[in-house]
Write a protein that holds these residues in place. Structure first.
Motif, PDB file in Angstrom:
ATOM      1  N   ILE A 202       0.835  -1.196   0.000  1.00  0.00           N
ATOM      2  CA  ILE A 202       0.000   0.000   0.000  1.00  0.00           C
ATOM      3  C   ILE A 202       0.874   1.252   0.000  1.00  0.00           C
ATOM      4  N   GLU A 203       0.590   2.159  -0.926  1.00  0.00           N
ATOM      5  CA  GLU A 203       1.423   3.342  -1.114  1.00  0.00           C
ATOM      6  C   GLU A 203       0.771   4.617  -0.608  1.00  0.00           C
ATOM      7  N   SER A 204      -0.546   4.604  -0.405  1.00  0.00           N
ATOM      8  CA  SER A 204      -1.247   5.802   0.054  1.00  0.00           C
ATOM      9  C   SER A 204      -2.613   5.389   0.583  1.00  0.00           C
ATOM     10  N   SER A 205      -3.292   6.315   1.259  1.00  0.00           N
ATOM     11  CA  SER A 205      -4.634   6.015   1.770  1.00  0.00           C
ATOM     12  C   SER A 205      -5.608   5.765   0.629  1.00  0.00           C
ATOM     13  N   LYS A 206      -5.468   6.502  -0.475  1.00  0.00           N
ATOM     14  CA  LYS A 206      -6.336   6.258  -1.625  1.00  0.00           C
ATOM     15  C   LYS A 206      -6.089   4.872  -2.207  1.00  0.00           C
ATOM     16  N   HIS A 207      -4.828   4.496  -2.321  1.00  0.00           N
ATOM     17  CA  HIS A 207      -4.484   3.161  -2.808  1.00  0.00           C
ATOM     18  C   HIS A 207      -5.087   2.095  -1.893  1.00  0.00           C
ATOM     19  N   PHE A 208      -5.039   2.345  -0.593  1.00  0.00           N
ATOM     20  CA  PHE A 208      -5.612   1.423   0.386  1.00  0.00           C
ATOM     21  C   PHE A 208      -7.102   1.205   0.134  1.00  0.00           C
ATOM     22  N   VAL A 209      -7.844   2.280  -0.038  1.00  0.00           N
ATOM     23  CA  VAL A 209      -9.282   2.170  -0.295  1.00  0.00           C
ATOM     24  C   VAL A 209      -9.540   1.429  -1.602  1.00  0.00           C
ATOM     25  N   ASP A 210      -8.736   1.703  -2.605  1.00  0.00           N
ATOM     26  CA  ASP A 210      -8.889   1.004  -3.890  1.00  0.00           C
ATOM     27  C   ASP A 210      -8.673  -0.500  -3.728  1.00  0.00           C
ATOM     28  N   VAL A 211      -7.666  -0.881  -2.956  1.00  0.00           N
ATOM     29  CA  VAL A 211      -7.377  -2.302  -2.718  1.00  0.00           C
ATOM     30  C   VAL A 211      -8.528  -2.962  -1.958  1.00  0.00           C
ATOM     31  N   LEU A 212      -9.077  -2.251  -0.980  1.00  0.00           N
ATOM     32  CA  LEU A 212     -10.211  -2.794  -0.229  1.00  0.00           C
ATOM     33  C   LEU A 212     -11.413  -3.009  -1.144  1.00  0.00           C
ATOM     34  N   HIS A 213     -11.745  -2.021  -1.943  1.00  0.00           N
ATOM     35  CA  HIS A 213     -12.893  -2.151  -2.846  1.00  0.00           C
ATOM     36  C   HIS A 213     -12.687  -3.270  -3.864  1.00  0.00           C
ATOM     37  N   ALA A 214     -11.442  -3.498  -4.244  1.00  0.00           N
ATOM     38  CA  ALA A 214     -11.137  -4.564  -5.212  1.00  0.00           C
ATOM     39  C   ALA A 214     -11.100  -5.942  -4.559  1.00  0.00           C
TER      40      ALA A 214
END
Length: 243
Positions: A202-214
């Protein structure tokens, strides 16, 4: 069963500190130190009904660049406690889960129902309230309204019993929703006891949310014993070892 090897960031999804939880004894700097000691590479801070202010969270992240730190929140709603990841902050009305869902959709946030079956297998919990003991099967419980408003279910909570966690996993399987893990730590004890293993670093909070949604993650246990296991694959082992 062989040990699980995480490919990406290992994150404790449910943590409370003295910075924003009156019932916590966990100092933020102690959280970071203990998280690194047990082998976590990320933490998701979830204070009760609030998030850290930007002038607090930004320097905290800057001081600890080796650890991914996310600024989340645990919201006490009319349908139970919900972990919210990706909100910009607390907003009026979100104690109603329907409103929280609307806000989350507008902001692209991810919602997780926390410890959904805590105390449900203690008959006194219901009879003391004049209610019948809980008798639903996982298939029946999957129809409870709260699960229709969330993206995921906390299937590993450090303050739950093995039965409560395993039942939550069975409900998640019935619904086809992903499961998360978190210690729910309010002190230095138990940090990293449960967590999620992400498929990516995970590189950022936005990336984190994207990974969770995926759905690119899984709930894991056993880090503190040096034997990390995927809960989806080793749930029977977790329950038997906990009895």
């Amino acid at each position: 069963m062989s040990e699980f090897e995480p490919r990406g960031t290992l994150i404790d999804m449910h943590l409370h500190t003295t910075k924003g939880a009156s019932d916590s004894m966990l100092e933020p700097d102690v959280l970071v130190e203990e998280a690194k000691n047990v082998g976590l590479t990320g933490i998701n801070i979830t204070e009760h009904d609030r998030m850290w202010d930007q002038w607090d969270i930004t320097p905290f992240k800057d001081r600890n660049p080796e650890l991914f730190i996310n600024n989340g929140m645990e919201v006490a709603t009319d349908m139970g406690h919900i972990l919210a990841i990706g909100l910009s902050g607390y907003q009026s009305g979100i104690r109603k889960l329907e409103k929280l869902r609307d806000v989350a959709d507008q902001q692209g946030a991810f919602l997780i129902v926390a410890h959904p079956f805590r105390h449900y297998f203690d008959p006194v919990y219901f009879t003391s309230r004049g209610l019948e003991p809980f008798k639903m099967t996982p298939t029946e419980a999957a129809n409870l309204p709260v699960f229709q408003y969330v993206d995921a279910i906390e299937v590993l909570n450090g303050c739950n019993t093995p039965q409560e966690n395993f039942f939550a996993l069975e409900v998640a399987r019935n619904l086809g929703k992903p499961g998360t893990g978190g210690s729910d730590a309010h002190s230095s004890q138990g940090i990293g006891y449960f967590s999620i293993a992400c498929d990516e670093v995970i590189e950022s909070s936005k990336h984190f949310v994207d990974v969770l949604h995926a759905g690119k993650f899984c709930p894991v246990f056993g880090l503190s014993e040096g034997k990390l296991q995927n809960f989806y694959d080793a749930s029977e082992l977790y329950v038997s070892d906990s009895l």
